[in-house]
Design a protein around this motif. Sequence first.
Motif, PDB file in Angstrom:
ATOM      1  N   GLY A  87      53.052   2.148  51.150  1.00  0.00           N
ATOM      2  CA  GLY A  87      52.387   1.932  52.339  1.00  0.00           C
ATOM      3  C   GLY A  87      52.882   0.905  53.244  1.00  0.00           C
ATOM      4  O   GLY A  87      52.136   0.452  54.063  1.00  0.00           O
ATOM      5  N   MET A  88      54.058   0.683  53.058  1.00  0.00           N
ATOM      6  CA  MET A  88      54.803  -0.608  54.049  1.00  0.00           C
ATOM      7  C   MET A  88      55.830   0.410  54.875  1.00  0.00           C
ATOM      8  O   MET A  88      56.363   1.572  54.706  1.00  0.00           O
ATOM      9  CB  MET A  88      55.618  -1.528  53.263  1.00  0.00           C
ATOM     10  N   ARG A  89      56.118  -0.346  55.980  1.00  0.00           N
ATOM     11  CA  ARG A  89      57.297   0.131  56.785  1.00  0.00           C
ATOM     12  C   ARG A  89      58.122  -1.327  57.292  1.00  0.00           C
ATOM     13  O   ARG A  89      57.467  -2.053  57.845  1.00  0.00           O
ATOM     14  CB  ARG A  89      56.808   0.671  58.058  1.00  0.00           C
ATOM     15  N   ILE A  90      59.484  -1.088  57.436  1.00  0.00           N
ATOM     16  CA  ILE A  90      60.382  -2.188  57.518  1.00  0.00           C
ATOM     17  C   ILE A  90      60.954  -2.232  58.919  1.00  0.00           C
ATOM     18  O   ILE A  90      61.440  -1.102  59.066  1.00  0.00           O
ATOM     19  CB  ILE A  90      61.461  -2.358  56.287  1.00  0.00           C
ATOM     20  N   MET A 143      67.757  -1.309  49.900  1.00  0.00           N
ATOM     21  CA  MET A 143      66.395  -1.408  49.124  1.00  0.00           C
ATOM     22  C   MET A 143      65.361  -0.670  49.379  1.00  0.00           C
ATOM     23  O   MET A 143      64.465  -0.261  48.812  1.00  0.00           O
ATOM     24  CB  MET A 143      66.232  -3.093  49.314  1.00  0.00           C
ATOM     25  N   ALA A 144      65.027  -0.711  50.830  1.00  0.00           N
ATOM     26  CA  ALA A 144      64.300   0.322  51.370  1.00  0.00           C
ATOM     27  C   ALA A 144      64.381   1.762  50.627  1.00  0.00           C
ATOM     28  O   ALA A 144      63.214   2.176  50.382  1.00  0.00           O
ATOM     29  CB  ALA A 144      64.191   0.284  52.673  1.00  0.00           C
ATOM     30  N   GLN A 145      65.508   2.176  50.673  1.00  0.00           N
ATOM     31  CA  GLN A 145      65.867   3.709  50.205  1.00  0.00           C
ATOM     32  C   GLN A 145      65.449   3.695  48.801  1.00  0.00           C
ATOM     33  O   GLN A 145      64.783   4.690  48.509  1.00  0.00           O
ATOM     34  CB  GLN A 145      67.212   3.593  50.253  1.00  0.00           C
ATOM     35  N   CYS A 157      62.389   2.419  57.102  1.00  0.00           N
ATOM     36  CA  CYS A 157      63.109   1.387  57.605  1.00  0.00           C
ATOM     37  C   CYS A 157      63.949   1.551  58.871  1.00  0.00           C
ATOM     38  O   CYS A 157      64.609   2.378  58.797  1.00  0.00           O
ATOM     39  CB  CYS A 157      64.037   0.691  56.418  1.00  0.00           C
ATOM     40  N   GLN A 158      63.624   0.629  59.734  1.00  0.00           N
ATOM     41  CA  GLN A 158      64.420   0.592  61.144  1.00  0.00           C
ATOM     42  C   GLN A 158      65.210  -0.553  61.178  1.00  0.00           C
ATOM     43  O   GLN A 158      64.648  -1.917  60.680  1.00  0.00           O
ATOM     44  CB  GLN A 158      63.537   0.614  62.273  1.00  0.00           C
ATOM     45  N   LYS A 178      73.439   2.586  73.430  1.00  0.00           N
ATOM     46  CA  LYS A 178      72.708   3.844  74.096  1.00  0.00           C
ATOM     47  C   LYS A 178      71.968   4.444  73.157  1.00  0.00           C
ATOM     48  O   LYS A 178      71.066   4.718  73.420  1.00  0.00           O
ATOM     49  CB  LYS A 178      73.673   4.574  74.689  1.00  0.00           C
ATOM     50  N   ASP A 179      72.531   4.517  71.691  1.00  0.00           N
ATOM     51  CA  ASP A 179      71.546   5.119  70.735  1.00  0.00           C
ATOM     52  C   ASP A 179      70.750   4.334  69.971  1.00  0.00           C
ATOM     53  O   ASP A 179      69.681   4.624  69.227  1.00  0.00           O
ATOM     54  CB  ASP A 179      72.631   5.901  69.637  1.00  0.00           C
ATOM     55  N   GLY A 180      71.080   3.158  69.956  1.00  0.00           N
ATOM     56  CA  GLY A 180      70.363   1.766  69.601  1.00  0.00           C
ATOM     57  C   GLY A 180      69.995   1.108  70.482  1.00  0.00           C
ATOM     58  O   GLY A 180      69.658   1.503  71.620  1.00  0.00           O
ATOM     59  N   PRO A 181      69.612  -0.159  70.247  1.00  0.00           N
ATOM     60  CA  PRO A 181      70.139  -0.933  68.983  1.00  0.00           C
ATOM     61  C   PRO A 181      69.473  -0.600  67.666  1.00  0.00           C
ATOM     62  O   PRO A 181      69.695  -0.997  66.592  1.00  0.00           O
ATOM     63  CB  PRO A 181      70.276  -2.542  69.356  1.00  0.00           C
ATOM     64  N   VAL A 182      68.109   0.030  68.017  1.00  0.00           N
ATOM     65  CA  VAL A 182      67.309   0.265  66.683  1.00  0.00           C
ATOM     66  C   VAL A 182      67.623   1.531  66.316  1.00  0.00           C
ATOM     67  O   VAL A 182      67.733   2.739  66.988  1.00  0.00           O
ATOM     68  CB  VAL A 182      65.720  -0.011  67.128  1.00  0.00           C
ATOM     69  N   PHE A 183      67.842   1.800  64.885  1.00  0.00           N
ATOM     70  CA  PHE A 183      68.029   3.149  64.353  1.00  0.00           C
ATOM     71  C   PHE A 183      67.175   2.872  63.192  1.00  0.00           C
ATOM     72  O   PHE A 183      66.938   2.295  62.302  1.00  0.00           O
ATOM     73  CB  PHE A 183      69.718   3.167  63.730  1.00  0.00           C
ATOM     74  N   ASP A 184      66.852   4.282  62.714  1.00  0.00           N
ATOM     75  CA  ASP A 184      66.366   4.524  61.455  1.00  0.00           C
ATOM     76  C   ASP A 184      67.452   4.215  60.244  1.00  0.00           C
ATOM     77  O   ASP A 184      68.631   4.801  60.550  1.00  0.00           O
ATOM     78  CB  ASP A 184      65.798   5.854  61.190  1.00  0.00           C
ATOM     79  N   SER A 185      67.330   3.452  59.256  1.00  0.00           N
ATOM     80  CA  SER A 185      68.463   2.989  58.424  1.00  0.00           C
ATOM     81  C   SER A 185      69.032   4.372  57.808  1.00  0.00           C
ATOM     82  O   SER A 185      70.220   4.067  57.584  1.00  0.00           O
ATOM     83  CB  SER A 185      67.847   2.235  57.336  1.00  0.00           C
TER      84      SER A 185
END
Length: 269
Positions: free
Chosen positions: A193-196, A211-213, A219-220, A256-263
């Motif tokens: 029930g969490m999102r990182i 760890m999230a995996q 996780c993002q 451009k593609d980030g800086p945020v990515f799904d892990s």
Amino acid sequence: MQFKSMVLSNVEVSPGYFRMRMTAPQELLESSPGQFLMLKVVDAIDPLLRRPFGLFDVGTFAPEYAGCGTQCYTEILYKVVGKGTKMLSALHHGDLVDLLTPLGKGFAAGPAGEEKVLVGGGIGLAPLYYLAKDLVMKGEKVRLFAGGRNRDDILCITEFERLGVETYVSTDDGTLGERGLVTQVLEQHLGSGMRIFACGPTPMLKAVALMAQSHGVPCQVSMEAGMACGVGACLGCVLKGANHTDETPDYRCVCKDGPVFDSFELQWS
């Protein structure tokens, strides 16, 4: 968009770390947590290139700033590490900078009702404050895990607490909070029930992603990289995607593609 901005304040919040507030057009209120700006001091020839900084906050002025010609501001957190950031630390109220923003892809908040877990190391706390502010306004439960080498690397925790964010702090030397790595503290609290959402040094992000995996937690990660242009033209901030091989290259531009990515989008080996 590109615009000239006036420095409103530039305060040292911890040894070597500064928080700068600047004027901004109203359109910047539409930016997303996790996006960034490229900054250059007006009329400065050296350094030639702009410097990237995550958006720490965006908002509207209190009444005392009504004479600035705009009612909006943006803020950055930065650490003095070289010529460019040392120049920034010498700026005062009224000095001008040239900004290119908002750039990149920000965080995706995810479904309502999940517990939102923020993990930051050092200057990586910068975009997480803007995110925390946005999530709290949406009524989400937010927890912050902040880590650093020592107490000087733990930034703006009071600001997070004022939002109502439950905070956990750890330092490598034990000078503030628990002794040890922030990932060690995080692992004790992970569950369903969490999102990182994480930002910080790459070794920390790798540990959080793996760890999230292993716990099946979304996780993002917000990646840090040296940038020259900020718009994907120079290819100076390229990372390997999860499917990259020598035979089938898979590259992602942080700017451009980030800086945020799904892990899971990135290769962590």
